[in-house]
Design an enzyme around this catalytic site. Structure first.
Site, mmCIF file in Angstrom:
data_model
loop_
_atom_site.group_PDB
_atom_site.id
_atom_site.type_symbol
_atom_site.label_atom_id
_atom_site.label_comp_id
_atom_site.label_asym_id
_atom_site.label_seq_id
_atom_site.Cartn_x
_atom_site.Cartn_y
_atom_site.Cartn_z
ATOM 1 N N ILE A 170 0.855 -1.200 0.000
ATOM 2 C CA ILE A 170 0.000 0.000 0.000
ATOM 3 C C ILE A 170 0.885 1.242 0.000
ATOM 4 O O ILE A 170 1.902 1.283 0.707
ATOM 5 C CB ILE A 170 -0.884 0.017 1.274
ATOM 6 C CG1 ILE A 170 -1.799 -1.211 1.300
ATOM 7 C CG2 ILE A 170 -1.702 1.309 1.364
ATOM 8 C CD1 ILE A 170 -2.564 -1.379 2.608
ATOM 9 N N CYS A 171 0.506 2.251 -0.792
ATOM 10 C CA CYS A 171 1.183 3.545 -0.683
ATOM 11 C C CYS A 171 0.145 4.643 -0.828
ATOM 12 O O CYS A 171 -1.030 4.435 -0.526
ATOM 13 C CB CYS A 171 2.308 3.664 -1.721
ATOM 14 S SG CYS A 171 1.717 3.743 -3.411
ATOM 15 N N LYS A 172 0.545 5.813 -1.317
ATOM 16 C CA LYS A 172 -0.413 6.910 -1.420
ATOM 17 C C LYS A 172 -1.311 6.761 -2.642
ATOM 18 O O LYS A 172 -2.518 6.904 -2.559
ATOM 19 C CB LYS A 172 0.345 8.237 -1.491
ATOM 20 C CG LYS A 172 -0.569 9.436 -1.558
ATOM 21 C CD LYS A 172 0.217 10.723 -1.724
ATOM 22 C CE LYS A 172 -0.734 11.895 -1.897
ATOM 23 N NZ LYS A 172 -0.076 13.106 -2.333
ATOM 24 N N MET A 176 -3.815 4.877 -0.675
ATOM 25 C CA MET A 176 -4.649 5.435 0.405
ATOM 26 C C MET A 176 -5.565 6.556 -0.098
ATOM 27 O O MET A 176 -6.580 6.855 0.523
ATOM 28 C CB MET A 176 -3.772 5.946 1.554
ATOM 29 C CG MET A 176 -3.136 4.843 2.379
ATOM 30 S SD MET A 176 -4.333 3.641 3.007
ATOM 31 C CE MET A 176 -5.305 4.641 4.141
#
Ligand SMILES: [Fe+2]
Length: 359
Positions: A314-316, A343
């Site tokens: 998961i990242c931005k 996210m």
């Protein structure tokens, strides 16, 4: 000369004004912030002479028309802009000056046909022509965008000194400024390539949906001043087309939507690895409950902390997580998914977030 970067969020506006004459220009004002600009101008005793759009925006409504109507300032854009209420049509190389504040405008098509970059006393306001570092530049796939034109426009930077301070039209990572020297070293858009390689590289990028952006473009061409006239998704790094998971990044990584991630994680047996920086993990977008923080730059050294079973990275926005996923697959993990849209998409979907410090 007074120079200020306004709007600390993703969309940047610049105020340039003469200390002597108190005449001011605003570059890329945003419609929803017009009242803030008017207050600032009043507080500083400045008179707005010109509101400039560096290009027809596709991710937010321009504040130029509203400022023009409320202050009597001119609305300036490149001569090729189709925006109906522009009254100063700028040509390549033209300058606008008030007292000790002088701006020079260079035509740099690519992101849009009407893109301008602006030189302001040793600074380069790069609009969406060039962003900072990983951000690359504005996307080139919207109406009027052209990879060929962007390739040619990049040559405009060649004569500029490395120490030139660069201020982008957007930044989605909280960076305020850079230098051309730093961008030449790190920005994927500036990596030396033939025209052909440049075309191929852009075509390999996976960009987010753009349909809603076409509506914003149309609204800006028509100089719409109703902030609710177009539905604009929040918290999305819409204008950006940045570093892809290129050939060196390893195998392609399958994606799960945020909803799928939530469901699979709830079912058990799936580990979540958040590869953002600690300040992002505990920042505005929060993180998914139970996600372990291992910043992408540390992943290679911390593989032992990643469980061997099913993993979701998961990242931005989904880019770093794709790279992290590729790294895990290359290191022997068999069941790895990257969370599509990161996210930003998780928040957009209204799923629950936590804001605790890093774990
Ligand atoms: Fe843009």
């Amino acid at each position: 000369m007074i120079f200020r970067q306004l709007n600390p969020g993703a969309c940047r506006t610049y105020l340039v004004a003469s200390e002597k004459t108190k005449e001011a220009l605003l570059i890329d004002p945003v419609l929803t912030k017009v009242d803030e600009y008017l207050k600032l101008l009043k507080d500083e005793g400045l008179r707005l002479k010109v509101a400039v759009d560096t290009h027809t925006h596709a991710d937010h409504l321009s504040g130029c028309t509203a400022l023009r109507d409320k202050t009597g300032a001119s609305y300036a854009m490149h001569s090729s802009a189709g925006v109906v209420r522009v009254d100063k049509r700028l040509e390549d190389g033209e300058t606008l000056g008030y007292g000790d504040a002088t701006l020079q405008f260079l035509h740099a098509p690519g992101h849009t046909q009407d893109s301008l970059i602006v030189l302001a006393g040793g600074r380069l306001l790069s609009g969406d022509f060039l962003f900072i570092g990983e951000g690359g530049s504005g996307r080139l796939d919207l109406p009027g965008g052209s990879i060929h034109a962007h390739y040619d426009s990049l040559k405009r930077l060649d004569a500029m000194p490395g120490g030139t301070l660069m201020f982008p039209g957007h930044d989605y990572r909280g960076n305020a400024q850079s230098t051309l020297e730093a961008e030449r070293a790190s920005n994927p858009v500036l990596s030396p390539r033939s025209r052909e390689e440049y075309l191929k590289w852009w075509e390999s990028l996976r960009l987010g949906p753009a349909e809603w952006m076409k509506d914003v473009l149309k609204a800006n061409v028509a100089c719409v001043c109703d902030p609710n006239a177009v539905k604009i998704p929040q918290g999305v790094s819409a204008c950006e087309a940045c570093a892809p998971a290129g050939p060196s990044a390893g195998p392609a990584v399958p994606e799960w939507s945020p909803q799928e991630v939530k469901q699979k994680h709830a079912g058990g047996g799936v580990s979540l690895v958040d590869v953002r920086e600690p300040e992002e993990y505990s920042g505005d977008l929060g993180h998914v409950r139970g996600a372990t923080l291992i910043p992408l730059g540390q992943l290679g050294d911390r593989l032992a902390e990643v469980p061997k079973g099913a993993v979701v990275t998961i990242c931005k926005s989904g880019r770093r997580s794709a790279r992290a996923g590729a790294q895990l697959l290359a290191a022997g993990w068999k069941d790895v998914h990257s969370m599509a849209g990161g996210m930003e998409a998780w928040n957009e979907a209204g799923l629950p977030v936590e804001f605790t410090a890093s774990v």
